[in-house]
Motif scaffolding. Sequence first.
Motif, PDB file in Angstrom:
ATOM      1  N   VAL A 185       0.814  -1.214   0.000  1.00  0.00           N
ATOM      2  CA  VAL A 185       0.000   0.000   0.000  1.00  0.00           C
ATOM      3  C   VAL A 185       0.847   1.263   0.000  1.00  0.00           C
ATOM      4  O   VAL A 185       0.497   2.268  -0.640  1.00  0.00           O
ATOM      5  CB  VAL A 185      -0.998  -0.012   1.183  1.00  0.00           C
ATOM      6  N   TYR A 186       1.989   1.248   0.678  1.00  0.00           N
ATOM      7  CA  TYR A 186       2.842   2.437   0.701  1.00  0.00           C
ATOM      8  C   TYR A 186       3.637   2.598  -0.586  1.00  0.00           C
ATOM      9  O   TYR A 186       3.962   3.721  -0.984  1.00  0.00           O
ATOM     10  CB  TYR A 186       3.780   2.391   1.907  1.00  0.00           C
ATOM     11  N   LYS A 187       3.951   1.501  -1.241  1.00  0.00           N
ATOM     12  CA  LYS A 187       4.699   1.560  -2.497  1.00  0.00           C
ATOM     13  C   LYS A 187       3.896   2.260  -3.583  1.00  0.00           C
ATOM     14  O   LYS A 187       4.470   2.816  -4.526  1.00  0.00           O
ATOM     15  CB  LYS A 187       5.070   0.143  -2.956  1.00  0.00           C
ATOM     16  N   PHE A 199       7.083   2.357   4.480  1.00  0.00           N
ATOM     17  CA  PHE A 199       6.179   2.781   5.556  1.00  0.00           C
ATOM     18  C   PHE A 199       6.492   4.217   5.976  1.00  0.00           C
ATOM     19  O   PHE A 199       7.639   4.575   6.236  1.00  0.00           O
ATOM     20  CB  PHE A 199       6.329   1.853   6.761  1.00  0.00           C
ATOM     21  N   ALA A 200       5.447   5.036   6.012  1.00  0.00           N
ATOM     22  CA  ALA A 200       5.501   6.421   6.505  1.00  0.00           C
ATOM     23  C   ALA A 200       6.376   7.347   5.660  1.00  0.00           C
ATOM     24  O   ALA A 200       6.647   8.472   6.065  1.00  0.00           O
ATOM     25  CB  ALA A 200       5.949   6.463   7.958  1.00  0.00           C
ATOM     26  N   VAL A 201       6.807   6.885   4.474  1.00  0.00           N
ATOM     27  CA  VAL A 201       7.544   7.782   3.586  1.00  0.00           C
ATOM     28  C   VAL A 201       6.623   8.888   3.075  1.00  0.00           C
ATOM     29  O   VAL A 201       7.022  10.041   2.918  1.00  0.00           O
ATOM     30  CB  VAL A 201       8.157   6.993   2.408  1.00  0.00           C
ATOM     31  N   HIS A 202       5.356   8.528   2.831  1.00  0.00           N
ATOM     32  CA  HIS A 202       4.355   9.500   2.383  1.00  0.00           C
ATOM     33  C   HIS A 202       3.169   9.465   3.343  1.00  0.00           C
ATOM     34  O   HIS A 202       2.881   8.429   3.948  1.00  0.00           O
ATOM     35  CB  HIS A 202       3.880   9.164   0.968  1.00  0.00           C
ATOM     36  N   PRO A 203       2.446  10.587   3.501  1.00  0.00           N
ATOM     37  CA  PRO A 203       1.331  10.623   4.449  1.00  0.00           C
ATOM     38  C   PRO A 203       0.210   9.649   4.073  1.00  0.00           C
ATOM     39  O   PRO A 203      -0.240   9.628   2.924  1.00  0.00           O
ATOM     40  CB  PRO A 203       0.841  12.070   4.370  1.00  0.00           C
TER      41      PRO A 203
END
Length: 322
Positions: A80-82, A114-118
């Motif tokens: 999901v974060y990718k 993880f947590a790289v983007h909001p």
Amino acid sequence: MYSIEEISQLIANGKKLLLAGDENLLNKLPKGDWIGGSIPYFMSDKGGIITKEKIYANILPDYISNIKIKTYDIASIKDVYKDCYDNGFSVIIIPAFSETHLSFAINAPDYKDFAVHPMIGWISGYYLGDSGVSAKSFAGNSASISTKDAVVMHIELPKSKYADLDIINLFSQGDGDTIEFEESGFSAKEAYINGEKMNFANYLKKKVIDTRLPLVADYNSVMINISVQNVAIDKVDFYAPVFKGIQYKFASPVTNYIEAFNAELANKHGVFPTFSCNCILNFLYSELEGKSTGNITGPITFGEIGYQLLNQTLVTIEIKDL
């Protein structure tokens, strides 16, 4: 708060929407650029309300042109974060008590990027007085409905803007015992209390702990809550997972939630979020029905997501100019 007819017209006009409402309302909406989750509890401009007659909508600004709506199951949620845009933010909705909910709660900090983007979002639910119902997520682009899959709107922002995610937690660690757990998970039979291993349910009963107060951990000066769901004979269940090796304390009481909340907002010099949500436990324990939360409106949820799963917390995201 909007009627079905009003939301349908917004969809027909090409608006990009984040929706929350009773599943019977969301079921009737046409395809379009929207995602939604089931819930009948809200923070509205008239105060906390319970309704199955209206849909809450966050209407994204017209300068947002690029979005991706995707669904994730228990196997793909790790990605999901990718899938986030380099400049933007993502909104995620996961049905309560689904396998995807449980997996995300425990494993999100280990996901790639993880947590790289909001990433902000919530756990969908249902009216607590209903029986035999399940929480649901809705992907408006495909008219798909799920009791198990997460739905995410990845949102790209213009280069001149950025997203600012904020976690508003009125709870802080109390001055009681230090609590640690042997394993990560949504339940615990035993815990180390000030270093001494004991049955956690017996400890709570013996100490007459007010379990309306969450366990609080200090994550690099960010307070993260874990709420107690149930105290049984031989185990304690939680609404979010506890983690091995983390030190917890039960929270100090909040005497007046609304006063404390408004004081917190005053410190931020006015907050007008693009999206926000609050916890069903705050709604119930602090008796928020009919009480105003100022500029902060949105769904009252079965769990909040500010990068990872949270409890008894309000999360907001604002779009700001660089």
